[in-house]
Design a protein around this motif. Structure first.
Motif, PDB file in Angstrom:
ATOM      1  N   LEU A 125      19.393  89.970  24.362  1.00  0.00           N
ATOM      2  CA  LEU A 125      18.048  89.410  24.455  1.00  0.00           C
ATOM      3  C   LEU A 125      17.829  88.738  25.803  1.00  0.00           C
ATOM      4  N   MET A 126      18.789  87.927  26.235  1.00  0.00           N
ATOM      5  CA  MET A 126      18.661  87.222  27.508  1.00  0.00           C
ATOM      6  C   MET A 126      18.578  88.205  28.686  1.00  0.00           C
ATOM      7  N   ALA A 127      19.424  89.207  28.661  1.00  0.00           N
ATOM      8  CA  ALA A 127      19.426  90.204  29.739  1.00  0.00           C
ATOM      9  C   ALA A 127      18.103  90.957  29.786  1.00  0.00           C
ATOM     10  N   LEU A 128      17.573  91.303  28.627  1.00  0.00           N
ATOM     11  CA  LEU A 128      16.328  92.070  28.564  1.00  0.00           C
ATOM     12  C   LEU A 128      15.116  91.244  28.959  1.00  0.00           C
ATOM     13  N   ILE A 129      15.110  89.953  28.577  1.00  0.00           N
ATOM     14  CA  ILE A 129      13.997  89.086  28.982  1.00  0.00           C
ATOM     15  C   ILE A 129      13.982  88.951  30.508  1.00  0.00           C
ATOM     16  N   ALA A 130      15.164  88.747  31.089  1.00  0.00           N
ATOM     17  CA  ALA A 130      15.252  88.622  32.542  1.00  0.00           C
ATOM     18  C   ALA A 130      14.812  89.906  33.237  1.00  0.00           C
ATOM     19  N   PHE A 162      12.621  79.198  31.336  1.00  0.00           N
ATOM     20  CA  PHE A 162      11.826  78.500  32.339  1.00  0.00           C
ATOM     21  C   PHE A 162      11.456  79.392  33.516  1.00  0.00           C
ATOM     22  N   GLY A 163      12.016  80.595  33.561  1.00  0.00           N
ATOM     23  CA  GLY A 163      11.778  81.505  34.674  1.00  0.00           C
ATOM     24  C   GLY A 163      10.441  82.212  34.590  1.00  0.00           C
ATOM     25  N   PRO A 164      10.110  83.014  35.590  1.00  0.00           N
ATOM     26  CA  PRO A 164       8.801  83.680  35.660  1.00  0.00           C
ATOM     27  C   PRO A 164       8.548  84.670  34.525  1.00  0.00           C
ATOM     28  N   LYS A 165       9.619  85.173  33.880  1.00  0.00           N
ATOM     29  CA  LYS A 165       9.442  86.116  32.777  1.00  0.00           C
ATOM     30  C   LYS A 165       9.743  85.474  31.427  1.00  0.00           C
ATOM     31  N   GLY A 166       9.806  84.153  31.419  1.00  0.00           N
ATOM     32  CA  GLY A 166      10.131  83.430  30.196  1.00  0.00           C
ATOM     33  C   GLY A 166       8.903  82.962  29.435  1.00  0.00           C
ATOM     34  N   ASP A 167       8.927  81.709  28.997  1.00  0.00           N
ATOM     35  CA  ASP A 167       7.871  81.169  28.137  1.00  0.00           C
ATOM     36  C   ASP A 167       7.395  79.841  28.714  1.00  0.00           C
ATOM     37  N   LEU A 168       6.219  79.844  29.340  1.00  0.00           N
ATOM     38  CA  LEU A 168       5.677  78.642  29.967  1.00  0.00           C
ATOM     39  C   LEU A 168       5.489  77.522  28.954  1.00  0.00           C
ATOM     40  N   SER A 169       5.085  77.871  27.725  1.00  0.00           N
ATOM     41  CA  SER A 169       4.843  76.850  26.711  1.00  0.00           C
ATOM     42  C   SER A 169       6.115  76.084  26.368  1.00  0.00           C
ATOM     43  N   TYR A 170       7.268  76.736  26.516  1.00  0.00           N
ATOM     44  CA  TYR A 170       8.541  76.081  26.228  1.00  0.00           C
ATOM     45  C   TYR A 170       8.847  75.027  27.289  1.00  0.00           C
ATOM     46  N   ALA A 171       8.566  75.343  28.532  1.00  0.00           N
ATOM     47  CA  ALA A 171       8.746  74.364  29.607  1.00  0.00           C
ATOM     48  C   ALA A 171       7.820  73.166  29.392  1.00  0.00           C
ATOM     49  N   ILE A 172       6.591  73.432  28.976  1.00  0.00           N
ATOM     50  CA  ILE A 172       5.634  72.352  28.711  1.00  0.00           C
ATOM     51  C   ILE A 172       6.132  71.478  27.566  1.00  0.00           C
ATOM     52  N   GLU A 210      18.198  76.503  38.182  1.00  0.00           N
ATOM     53  CA  GLU A 210      18.018  77.680  39.041  1.00  0.00           C
ATOM     54  C   GLU A 210      19.156  77.831  40.049  1.00  0.00           C
ATOM     55  N   CYS A 211      19.776  76.708  40.422  1.00  0.00           N
ATOM     56  CA  CYS A 211      20.897  76.736  41.374  1.00  0.00           C
ATOM     57  C   CYS A 211      22.229  76.939  40.655  1.00  0.00           C
ATOM     58  N   ASP A 212      22.168  77.376  39.397  1.00  0.00           N
ATOM     59  CA  ASP A 212      23.379  77.669  38.617  1.00  0.00           C
ATOM     60  C   ASP A 212      24.312  76.471  38.525  1.00  0.00           C
ATOM     61  N   LEU A 213      23.714  75.294  38.303  1.00  0.00           N
ATOM     62  CA  LEU A 213      24.479  74.064  38.053  1.00  0.00           C
ATOM     63  C   LEU A 213      25.472  73.776  39.184  1.00  0.00           C
ATOM     64  N   ASP A 214      24.943  73.783  40.406  1.00  0.00           N
ATOM     65  CA  ASP A 214      25.821  73.560  41.560  1.00  0.00           C
ATOM     66  C   ASP A 214      26.237  72.093  41.711  1.00  0.00           C
ATOM     67  N   GLN A 215      25.712  71.228  40.859  1.00  0.00           N
ATOM     68  CA  GLN A 215      26.153  69.838  40.776  1.00  0.00           C
ATOM     69  C   GLN A 215      26.679  69.589  39.360  1.00  0.00           C
ATOM     70  N   THR A 216      27.619  68.676  39.216  1.00  0.00           N
ATOM     71  CA  THR A 216      28.110  68.331  37.882  1.00  0.00           C
ATOM     72  C   THR A 216      27.077  67.447  37.174  1.00  0.00           C
ATOM     73  N   PRO A 217      27.152  67.347  35.831  1.00  0.00           N
ATOM     74  CA  PRO A 217      26.258  66.415  35.128  1.00  0.00           C
ATOM     75  C   PRO A 217      26.381  64.984  35.647  1.00  0.00           C
ATOM     76  N   GLN A 218      27.595  64.565  36.020  1.00  0.00           N
ATOM     77  CA  GLN A 218      27.780  63.218  36.577  1.00  0.00           C
ATOM     78  C   GLN A 218      27.045  63.071  37.912  1.00  0.00           C
ATOM     79  N   GLN A 219      27.130  64.092  38.744  1.00  0.00           N
ATOM     80  CA  GLN A 219      26.430  64.050  40.034  1.00  0.00           C
ATOM     81  C   GLN A 219      24.918  64.039  39.830  1.00  0.00           C
ATOM     82  N   MET A 220      24.438  64.830  38.866  1.00  0.00           N
ATOM     83  CA  MET A 220      23.004  64.861  38.592  1.00  0.00           C
ATOM     84  C   MET A 220      22.515  63.520  38.062  1.00  0.00           C
ATOM     85  N   ALA A 221      23.324  62.893  37.219  1.00  0.00           N
ATOM     86  CA  ALA A 221      22.946  61.579  36.688  1.00  0.00           C
ATOM     87  C   ALA A 221      22.856  60.551  37.815  1.00  0.00           C
TER      88      ALA A 221
END
Length: 205
Positions: free
Chosen positions: A20-25, A113-123, A169-180
């Motif tokens: 499903l994820m591959a096909l949505i993308a 959250f991507g361009p082929k996803g569901d805008l209402s979910y992001a909202i 979108e950056c594939d989690l290039d920071q750790t959760p601790q760094q993001m916090a």
């Protein structure tokens, strides 16, 4: 025997989810069919219908599961307590847990959250942040600056949700601790200090 059936069921659901994820993308959410999923996952349609009614059913189950797992942490967040941690240059532990939960579902959220996803979910997530973070505290009107409270809330929600989306979108290039820590600095000291254009005030004891 029951354990073997459960493992098989979990494996089948994972195959369906991955497809499903591959096909949505690839095709966009509105164009994915049950036939697409079963062909991609190399399963027959009967196997799919043992677990789900249709594509909207599987998608809604996934959306509900991910949203509720994050919501149960967000509603516990105390914005003022987070600010107190920040003033001491300490990371608010609950904010790390929230980023960890987002990271756990990053692949799903990146597609949604991507361009082929569901805008209402992001909202839906933006609304969650507004209701359970900023609207729970008594933010006064910035009368001296002639800024209404709702504009401040809208700015903070959009800025922080945008940062979260960028991280995914950056594939989690920071750790959760760094993001916090990044979030802590921006919330407490603003973008100008974060850019190095203003000096950071001393930490409170």
């Amino acid at each position: 025997m029951s354990e073997k059936i459960d493992r098989r069921k979990a494996k089948t659901k994972q195959q369906i989810y991955d497809s499903l994820m591959a096909l949505i993308a690839e095709k966009g959410l509105e164009h994915v069919t049950v036939t697409d999923i079963t062909s991609h996952a190399d399963l027959n349609r009967g196997t799919f219908y043992l677990h789900y009614r249709d594509v909207p059913d599987i998608l809604q189950q996934l959306k509900d599961h991910v949203f509720k797992s994050i919501e149960q942490l967000v509603i516990k967040l105390d914005f003022r307590k987070a600010m107190e941690y920040g003033e001491r240059r300490e990371i608010y532990p609950l904010s790390v847990q929230i980023f960890e939960e987002f990271a756990k579902h990053a692949d799903f959220l990146k597609v949604m959250f991507g361009p082929k996803g569901d805008l209402s979910y992001a909202i839906q997530f933006r609304t969650l942040m507004t209701r359970h973070i900023y609207e729970k505290i008594n933010i006064p009107e910035a009368a001296d600056l002639n800024i209404r409270r709702d504009y401040v809330v809208a700015y903070m929600t959009s800025a922080h949700f945008g940062m979260l989306m960028h991280w995914i979108e950056c594939d989690l290039d920071q750790t959760p601790q760094q993001m916090a820590k990044i979030m802590m600095n921006i919330v407490n000291y603003g973008p100008l200090v974060s850019f190095g254009l203003k000096e950071m005030p001393p930490a409170k004891p």
